[in-house]
Each structure stands twice: as C-alpha cells, then as structure tokens.
Design a protein around this motif. Structure first.
Motif, short mmCIF file in Angstrom:
data_model
loop_
_atom_site.label_atom_id
_atom_site.label_comp_id
_atom_site.label_asym_id
_atom_site.label_seq_id
_atom_site.Cartn_x
_atom_site.Cartn_y
_atom_site.Cartn_z
N ILE A 314 36.82 44.09 106.17
CA ILE A 314 35.86 43.77 105.46
C ILE A 314 36.26 42.45 104.59
CG2 ILE A 314 34.83 44.77 103.28
CD1 ILE A 314 35.34 47.50 104.50
N GLN A 315 37.25 42.34 104.10
CA GLN A 315 37.70 41.00 103.24
C GLN A 315 37.54 39.81 104.17
OE1 GLN A 315 37.96 40.75 99.87
NE2 GLN A 315 37.21 43.01 99.82
N ARG A 316 38.02 39.72 105.37
CA ARG A 316 38.05 38.80 106.24
C ARG A 316 36.72 38.50 106.88
NH1 ARG A 316 43.40 38.23 109.15
NH2 ARG A 316 42.20 38.40 111.20
N GLY A 317 35.76 39.63 106.98
CA GLY A 317 34.49 39.15 107.29
C GLY A 317 33.63 38.68 106.30
N LEU A 318 33.82 39.09 104.87
CA LEU A 318 33.24 38.45 104.00
C LEU A 318 33.47 36.73 103.87
CD1 LEU A 318 33.38 41.35 101.23
CD2 LEU A 318 31.35 40.50 102.61
N VAL A 319 34.74 36.58 104.28
CA VAL A 319 35.17 35.18 104.06
C VAL A 319 34.54 34.34 105.27
CG1 VAL A 319 37.15 33.55 104.41
CG2 VAL A 319 37.37 35.69 102.95
N ARG A 320 34.42 34.99 106.71
CA ARG A 320 33.95 34.35 107.98
C ARG A 320 32.55 34.14 107.52
NH1 ARG A 320 37.53 38.03 110.82
NH2 ARG A 320 39.29 36.70 111.71
N THR A 321 31.65 35.10 106.90
CA THR A 321 30.34 34.86 106.62
C THR A 321 29.84 34.02 105.25
OG1 THR A 321 30.30 37.24 105.69
CG2 THR A 321 29.73 37.00 107.88
N VAL A 371 42.73 24.52 89.07
CA VAL A 371 42.13 25.56 89.17
C VAL A 371 41.46 26.00 90.62
CG1 VAL A 371 40.21 27.10 88.28
CG2 VAL A 371 41.31 25.27 86.71
N GLU A 372 42.04 27.13 90.99
CA GLU A 372 41.42 27.92 92.19
C GLU A 372 40.66 29.15 91.75
OE1 GLU A 372 43.67 28.25 95.96
OE2 GLU A 372 43.87 30.37 95.47
N ALA A 373 39.51 29.26 92.38
CA ALA A 373 38.49 30.40 91.97
C ALA A 373 38.24 30.70 93.19
CB ALA A 373 37.39 29.69 91.19
N THR A 374 38.17 32.17 93.15
CA THR A 374 37.52 32.98 94.38
C THR A 374 36.23 33.69 93.88
OG1 THR A 374 39.64 33.66 95.00
CG2 THR A 374 37.93 34.96 95.95
N VAL A 375 35.16 33.27 94.76
CA VAL A 375 33.96 33.72 93.99
C VAL A 375 32.96 34.33 95.25
CG1 VAL A 375 33.62 31.73 92.46
CG2 VAL A 375 32.89 31.51 94.79
N GLU A 376 32.14 35.06 94.69
CA GLU A 376 31.13 36.02 95.70
C GLU A 376 30.07 35.36 95.59
OE1 GLU A 376 29.49 40.47 96.12
OE2 GLU A 376 30.35 39.82 94.27
N THR A 377 29.40 34.89 97.05
CA THR A 377 27.92 34.39 97.15
C THR A 377 27.06 35.22 97.94
OG1 THR A 377 28.55 33.03 99.04
CG2 THR A 377 29.27 32.01 96.97
N LEU A 378 26.10 34.36 98.26
CA LEU A 378 24.90 35.42 99.27
C LEU A 378 25.21 34.88 100.37
CD1 LEU A 378 21.92 34.99 96.46
CD2 LEU A 378 23.35 36.96 96.81
N GLY A 379 26.07 33.98 100.91
CA GLY A 379 26.22 33.66 102.04
C GLY A 379 26.33 32.07 102.17
N GLU A 380 26.39 31.57 103.62
CA GLU A 380 26.56 30.32 103.78
C GLU A 380 25.78 29.23 102.71
OE1 GLU A 380 28.03 27.07 107.24
OE2 GLU A 380 26.95 29.24 107.77
N GLU A 381 24.43 29.43 102.92
CA GLU A 381 23.40 28.64 102.21
C GLU A 381 23.93 28.60 100.54
OE1 GLU A 381 18.68 27.82 101.65
OE2 GLU A 381 19.42 28.99 103.11
N HIS A 382 24.03 29.74 99.98
CA HIS A 382 24.51 29.76 98.74
C HIS A 382 25.83 29.20 98.46
CE1 HIS A 382 25.21 32.45 94.69
NE2 HIS A 382 24.67 31.12 94.49
N SER A 383 26.87 29.30 99.24
CA SER A 383 28.15 28.73 99.13
C SER A 383 27.85 27.19 99.03
CB SER A 383 28.96 29.16 100.50
OG SER A 383 29.40 30.57 100.12
N GLN A 384 27.20 26.56 99.94
CA GLN A 384 26.88 25.10 99.85
C GLN A 384 26.32 24.81 98.75
OE1 GLN A 384 28.32 23.09 102.18
NE2 GLN A 384 29.29 24.82 103.06
N ALA A 385 25.25 25.47 98.20
CA ALA A 385 24.70 25.15 96.81
C ALA A 385 25.64 25.26 95.92
CB ALA A 385 23.31 26.25 96.78
N VAL A 386 26.61 26.04 95.89
CA VAL A 386 27.61 26.28 94.65
C VAL A 386 28.50 24.92 94.80
CG1 VAL A 386 29.74 27.53 93.89
CG2 VAL A 386 27.53 28.61 94.50
N ILE A 387 28.86 24.61 96.00
CA ILE A 387 29.72 23.30 96.13
C ILE A 387 29.17 22.09 95.72
CG2 ILE A 387 30.99 21.86 97.58
CD1 ILE A 387 32.35 24.72 97.28
#
Length: 412
Positions: A314-321, A371-387
C-alpha cells in the motif's frame, strides 16, 4: 491424457456443497481502465481463502478407507497446506504438513489452527517437498501433491467450469501459474467446453519455471517474490504436458506489476489478494493492448497475505502514484522558518505525514538546516503543483528519490 473433462465434471459433483461456488463478476472500473471486459473469479472468498480447496478435497475424497487410517502428508508454501489441513480435519483424517521455513506467518498459523502437525523444513517448496517425501516413506503416510496429481488437477479444473457456467461468452482466461495444477485443470475444462477460448498463464519473472521449461531452457529462479504462492521451481511432470497442449502461452510479470494489481484490487474492488492472486490482473495491466476489447476471466486465486507485506504494498503504491511524496528543502536556521514551510505546504493542500530536519549530514551553509517532509497529495498533478508552489516561494526543492543531493543551498 491424465485428466479429462469427465474427470473434472466428476470432481465438481464430488466436492459440490463442501467448496464454495465463488462469484465471477464483471469489474466496471477495471474494465474501463484496461479496455477489456474483466470478470473476476473470487477464489479468495473460499473458507481457506484460496482455490486449493478444490483439488485437495477431491484428492482426499478419493482415498480408500485404509489410506484414510494411515493419514496424509502434504508440502506447500501455504494455500495447499491450509486446504489439506482444513478438509482432512473435516473428514477425520490425520494430516502432517511440511512448509518452507520462510512461509508467511498467516499461512503457518492458519494451517496449525486446523489441527495439522506442521513442520517447517527447507528454504524452498522443493526442499520442503523432498523432506515431505522422506517423512511419508518413514511413516507410511499418503502423499498429497499440491499440483502433480490427477485428482488435484481435476479438482482445480472445476474453477473453469464455474466461470463458464456464470459467463459463457468469455473468450480468454488469464491464470496464475506455479506448478501448473490450476492452469492445467482449467485449460482442459475450458477448452473442452469451448475449443476457441484462449488460456494464458502468468508467472512472475523471478520464478518463470514453466515458461522456461516450455521454451526448453534451463530453469533458473529467484530471488524472493511477493507472489510466493506461485514461486515454484519444479513444473509438474503431469501438468507441463497439459499446459503445452492446452495453453496458448505463459507470460511473465514484474514485481511492481503485481504490487500495482494488489493495490488496485484492494482500492477498487475492496478485496484482499496475495501476490499470486493478483498475477492475472498484473498481466493485463502490463500489456493492455494484448487484451483490449476481449472478455477476460481472471482468477483471484488466493487472499492469504501477511499484513506487513500488504502494508508495504500500500505504501509503495501510494508513492508510485504520487499520492505520497517526500520533498527536501533548505531553510534558514532561524526561528519561524519551519513554521513558514509548513504553512506553505498547508496552503498548497498537502497533508504533512512526517517532517524532520537536521544540520549535520548536509552540504548546506552552517546558517541553514535541511528539512525533509513526507506529504500526502491527491496524485501526480497535485504533487507537481506543490513543488511549483515551493519553488515559486524561493525554496530550492528536491525530490530525494529522484534527484541528486544539492551541493549548495540557494533557498530562501
């Protein structure tokens, strides 16, 4: 031929009522995602959570009274073990089960719960099998093979009879392959009923024993795989000729394909499968064009997976997606700098799961901290927006899993 359609139909009559006729249902979401009409056979809903009950019970019911009194022995990585133990207990037959030392705990625990004498021997199924054969000879026990037995193969073939009874117009079956008992029985049953149906086997690339044997190659397997239920090094002497005659091809899938399939079945179908049980879906996901437009039956052959590996999947899948992301930034080593960073992440709708900072293991200025932060996002598009939000705010932002460590800090 060691197994015929008549044998499989007789097995269906024999085990009927003691083994569940599991559902074979169309998955609307997975069908849309893959472009094929996917029908899932939920063998993970059997009492012992695997199809192995079919062959094990058929074999036990074929024992003579004298053989029942002697008792039985089986070797297995888990599902066959549980099936033999469960039905032997039901029938009043003493059972000894030999399992490899590294069998998942849930399978060992469940097998013992059925009253079997469980022995953990050998590093592989093959080594456990060698020990079981020696013990059978020493104690005069009846050996119940997990796949290389006509009665077992016939019992497994009842899976296909049920699928075609529920969905008569299937044109493809995709079946996990270990030693070959399930696919051999299913292929004989399905193609005897409908000669046009295509049967495709699936093995993990780490344990491609049947695939290699069919190609005339030396069998080379390993290392460990999440699909431990099909991690078999020795194809059956009975099953291999049946596979060669009745099966269209055997394809290989990689570990990430299987993990993705386990996660999708859990998330979309709300059903738990082990790695072997997800192999059929993994093959479709890995090569959707191969199956596009076809009516495909998939066998979810087992659901016995330990919680720790499932959690990792589950955790690895959330990272891959890209629904969980780690990001590393440099910030000034002054009061309030960490609060500014977390506020920006909150404004970007990223949920902080874990955050850590350190000063020693970095090339940043002594006036900065990493600082290293592990964050939960809505997916790839949202992750790119955070960056983008971080970089627009002046942070020199890195993704630790994909980019090199910064040699200098150019952040705020």
């Amino acid at each position: 031929m060691p197994v015929t359609l008549d044998d499989i139909r007789a097995a269906a009559r024999r085990i009927g009522g003691a083994v569940l006729h599991t559902a074979c249902s169309r998955s609307q979401v997975l069908s849309r995602l893959t472009g094929a009409e996917l029908f899932l056979k939920f063998e993970n809903h059997q009492f012992t959570a695997a199809f192995k009950e079919r062959g094990a019970l058929n074999r036990l019911l074929a024992l003579t009274e004298a053989e029942r009194r002697r008792g039985v022995i089986a070797m297995s990585a888990g599902n066959h073990a549980q099936a033999v133990a469960y039905h032997a207990e039901r029938l009043g037959i003493a059972a000894t089960i030999v399992m490899p030392r590294h069998t998942p705990n849930v399978k060992v625990r469940n097998t013992r719960a059925f009253g079997a004498d469980v022995r953990l021997e050998g590093e592989t199924v093959a080594e456990a099998g060698d020990f079981a054969q020696r013990l059978a000879a020493e104690r005069d026990l009846v050996f119940v093979h997990p796949y290389d037995d006509p009665a077992v193969i016939a019992g497994q073939g009842t899976t296909a009879l049920e699928m075609l009874a529920d969905v008569p117009d299937l044109d493809t079956l995709v079946v996990p392959v270990g030693g070959g008992g399930l696919i051999a029985g299913m292929a004989v049953a399905a193609r005897s009923v409908n000669p046009a149906i295509e049967v495709i086997g699936v093995q993990t690339r780490r344990y491609p024993a049947v695939h290699q044997a069919l190609a005339g190659l030396p069998v080379e397997c390993g290392p460990a795989t999440i699909a431990d239920g099909i991690a078999v090094k020795r194809p059956g002497e009975l099953t291999l000729p049946l596979i060669r005659e009745w099966v269209r091809e055997v394809v290989l899938v990689d570990e990430p394909d299987i993990e993705r399939a386990v996660l999708q079945l859990l998330e979309i179908e709300k059903t738990v499968v082990e790695g072997a049980g997800a192999a059929g879906l993994a093959a479709v996901l890995a090569d959707p064009e191969r199956f596009r437009g076809r009516r495909v039956g998939l066998v979810l052959c087992g659901g016995n997976i330990d919680l720790l590996p499932l959690s990792s999947v589950i955790q690895r899948g959330l990272v891959r997606t890209k629904r969980v992301m780690r990001v590393r930034v440099g910030v000034p080593d002054v009061p309030g700098a960490l609060a500014d960073l977390t506020r920006l992440l909150a404004d970007a709708r990223a949920n902080v799961i874990h955050i850590a900072h350190q000063r020693a293991f970095t090339d940043l200025s002594v006036r900065a901290t990493e600082v290293e932060a592990t964050v939960e996002t809505l997916g790839e598009e949202h992750s790119q927006a955070v960056i983008r939000s971080l970089r627009e705010a002046g942070y020199d932002c890195l993704l630790p899993d994909h980019e090199p460590h910064p040699r200098e800090w150019r952040g705020r």
